[in-house]
Design a protein around this motif. Structure first.
Motif, PDB file in Angstrom:
ATOM      1  N   GLU A  60       2.255   1.681  -3.330  1.00 48.74           N
ATOM      2  CA  GLU A  60       1.176   1.665  -4.329  1.00 48.74           C
ATOM      3  C   GLU A  60       1.520   0.715  -5.475  1.00 48.74           C
ATOM      4  OE1 GLU A  60       1.044   6.078  -4.732  1.00 48.74           O
ATOM      5  OE2 GLU A  60      -1.019   5.868  -4.018  1.00 48.74           O
ATOM      6  N   ASP A  61       1.986  -0.468  -5.089  1.00 46.72           N
ATOM      7  CA  ASP A  61       2.402  -1.489  -6.050  1.00 46.72           C
ATOM      8  C   ASP A  61       1.280  -2.524  -6.179  1.00 46.72           C
ATOM      9  OD1 ASP A  61       3.511  -3.849  -7.223  1.00 46.72           O
ATOM     10  OD2 ASP A  61       5.520  -3.192  -6.678  1.00 46.72           O
ATOM     11  N   LYS A  62       0.538  -2.456  -7.247  1.00 46.89           N
ATOM     12  CA  LYS A  62      -0.601  -3.342  -7.450  1.00 46.89           C
ATOM     13  C   LYS A  62      -0.174  -4.796  -7.614  1.00 46.89           C
ATOM     14  CE  LYS A  62      -3.559  -0.031  -7.214  1.00 46.89           C
ATOM     15  NZ  LYS A  62      -4.404   0.095  -5.996  1.00 46.89           N
ATOM     16  N   GLU A  63       0.988  -5.016  -8.199  1.00 44.93           N
ATOM     17  CA  GLU A  63       1.471  -6.385  -8.381  1.00 44.93           C
ATOM     18  C   GLU A  63       1.734  -7.043  -7.024  1.00 44.93           C
ATOM     19  OE1 GLU A  63       5.082  -8.844 -10.646  1.00 44.93           O
ATOM     20  OE2 GLU A  63       4.923  -6.663 -10.856  1.00 44.93           O
ATOM     21  N   SER A 101      -2.556 -10.694  -1.553  1.00 45.85           N
ATOM     22  CA  SER A 101      -3.947 -11.147  -1.439  1.00 45.85           C
ATOM     23  C   SER A 101      -4.087 -12.640  -1.708  1.00 45.85           C
ATOM     24  CB  SER A 101      -4.843 -10.357  -2.399  1.00 45.85           C
ATOM     25  OG  SER A 101      -4.631 -10.737  -3.750  1.00 45.85           O
ATOM     26  N   GLY A 117       0.807  -1.212   0.000  1.00 42.71           N
ATOM     27  CA  GLY A 117       0.000   0.000   0.000  1.00 42.71           C
ATOM     28  C   GLY A 117       0.838   1.259   0.000  1.00 42.71           C
ATOM     29  N   GLU A 126       0.423  -6.020  -4.138  1.00 51.69           N
ATOM     30  CA  GLU A 126      -0.879  -6.128  -3.470  1.00 51.69           C
ATOM     31  C   GLU A 126      -1.596  -7.401  -3.894  1.00 51.69           C
ATOM     32  OE1 GLU A 126      -3.230  -2.672  -4.199  1.00 51.69           O
ATOM     33  OE2 GLU A 126      -2.166  -1.430  -2.730  1.00 51.69           O
ATOM     34  N   SER A 127      -1.567  -7.700  -5.173  1.00 54.62           N
ATOM     35  CA  SER A 127      -2.219  -8.903  -5.682  1.00 54.62           C
ATOM     36  C   SER A 127      -1.550 -10.162  -5.138  1.00 54.62           C
ATOM     37  CB  SER A 127      -2.185  -8.902  -7.214  1.00 54.62           C
ATOM     38  OG  SER A 127      -2.758 -10.074  -7.742  1.00 54.62           O
TER      39      SER A 127
END
Length: 340
Positions: A168-171, A177, A165, A173-174
């Motif tokens: 702000e790294d979406k990869e 998850s 977070g 974060e995924s």
């Protein structure tokens, strides 16, 4: 008979899922606070397995955000009473109990010195939680076995979620998850090939680089705690600068390699050690001379590295029993160690 340690290892997927669901608000608050602070340096405060979790997060922060991370010795506050100048810093403290006086004192000192302070704790309320700007309940649940397993893993999961977070790294974060499902897969991996060479061993090395070196350090500690087996963790580069001199025939070496830029380097070192007839085992396909241990590919190098500890925990619990010990109750240890 199923040991408490084994039960708690099996709870890792559920514990991780619980953390990501129930502590998401606190994790988001940490990420927001860190972006607002925009620190120039990060410090960590921890001992034991928690310090190995902090060590893992050190590499994760350095790799993701390019910020230097240093470990603070808690005695700076608890014994030496040395004030720290940390107005441009963030501080992470990691603890299962949140009760060790020296960890609490150092966290208070970091906050007094100006740092934005974050506690990753399995016990709230607690003194360490109270000492932080923001406290994150890692939601590992009660941990009865003396050797930490699910609390170690969840400390890193919480830290990785904050880092994802914050950056702000979406990869990432995924990947975070998906950790619960990947942990479930990792529990099924068979590392029993290590049992026979380690049952009568007197010593061994655990090798890694980057985040996998933190996993190697935790693995070495668990050998000592549960098996009364001397194990030392080294960088796969550092081991060649002296420690290699005692690696002879059948000396056990375990290489922890993730799917990252260090994998080839670790595999190369393991190949060298195997050529000396050492009993080498590695989580990689990049060497033909060391024995391969199965691993899970998660799609991200940081979560790949974390995944390595799960099958190891299962193996070391079995190894403890094979060596005639009770992994739940190491003779010389207590669950909560309060140091000053």
């Amino acid at each position: 008979m199923l040991t408490k340690m084994r039960e708690e290892i099996d709870e890792i997927p559920a514990a991780a899922a619980r953390l990501l669901k129930e502590s998401s608000e606190a994790i988001g608050a940490c990420a927001d606070a860190l972006r607002q602070k925009d620190p120039s340096v990060v410090v960590t405060i921890a001992r034991g397995s928690s310090d190995h979790a902090a060590y893992f997060l050190k590499y994760a922060i350095e790799l993701q955000l390019g910020l230097p991370v240093a470990s603070l010795g808690p005695s700076l506050a608890s014994i030496y009473e040395a004030p720290m100048k940390l107005k441009n810093a963030a501080a992470f403290a990691v603890s299962q109990s949140g009760a060790s006086p020296d960890i609490v004192a150092m966290m208070r000192g970091a906050r007094l010195g100006g740092a934005t302070t974050i506690s990753l704790v399995n016990t709230l309320p607690s003194p360490l939680g109270d000492a932080a700007t923001i406290a994150v309940d890692i939601k590992a649940g009660p941990e009865i076995a003396v050797a930490a397993t699910k609390s170690f893993v969840n400390s890193i999961v919480a830290g990785l979620a904050i880092i994802a977070g914050w950056s702000e790294d979406k990869e990432l974060e995924s990947a975070v998850s998906r950790l619960p499902e990947h942990f479930s897969q990792a529990l099924k991996l068979d590392w029993s090939a290590l049992i026979e060479p380690l049952t009568n061993a007197d010593s061994l090395y655990m090798l890694g680089r980057g985040p996998a070196l933190a996993i190697a350090a935790e693995a070495a500690l668990k050998c000592k705690e549960t098996c009364e087996l001397h194990a030392e963790a080294y960088s796969s580069a550092e081991v060649l600068h002296g420690p290699v001199s005692i690696v002879g025939k059948n000396f056990p070496v375990v290489g922890f390699a993730a799917r990252d830029k260090a994998e080839a380097s670790i595999a190369q070192t393991m190949s060298k050690l195997a050529s000396n007839n050492a009993a080498c085992f590695i989580t990689s396909d990049k060497t033909d001379s060391a024995n391969r241990l199965p691993f899970i590919e998660t799609g991200h190098p940081l979560t790949d590295a974390l995944m390595l500890i799960v099958p190891y925990y299962g193996m070391v619990e079995s190894l403890s029993r094979a060596r005639g010990f009770n992994p739940d109750k190491p003779v010389a240890l207590k669950k909560v160690t309060q140091t000053r």
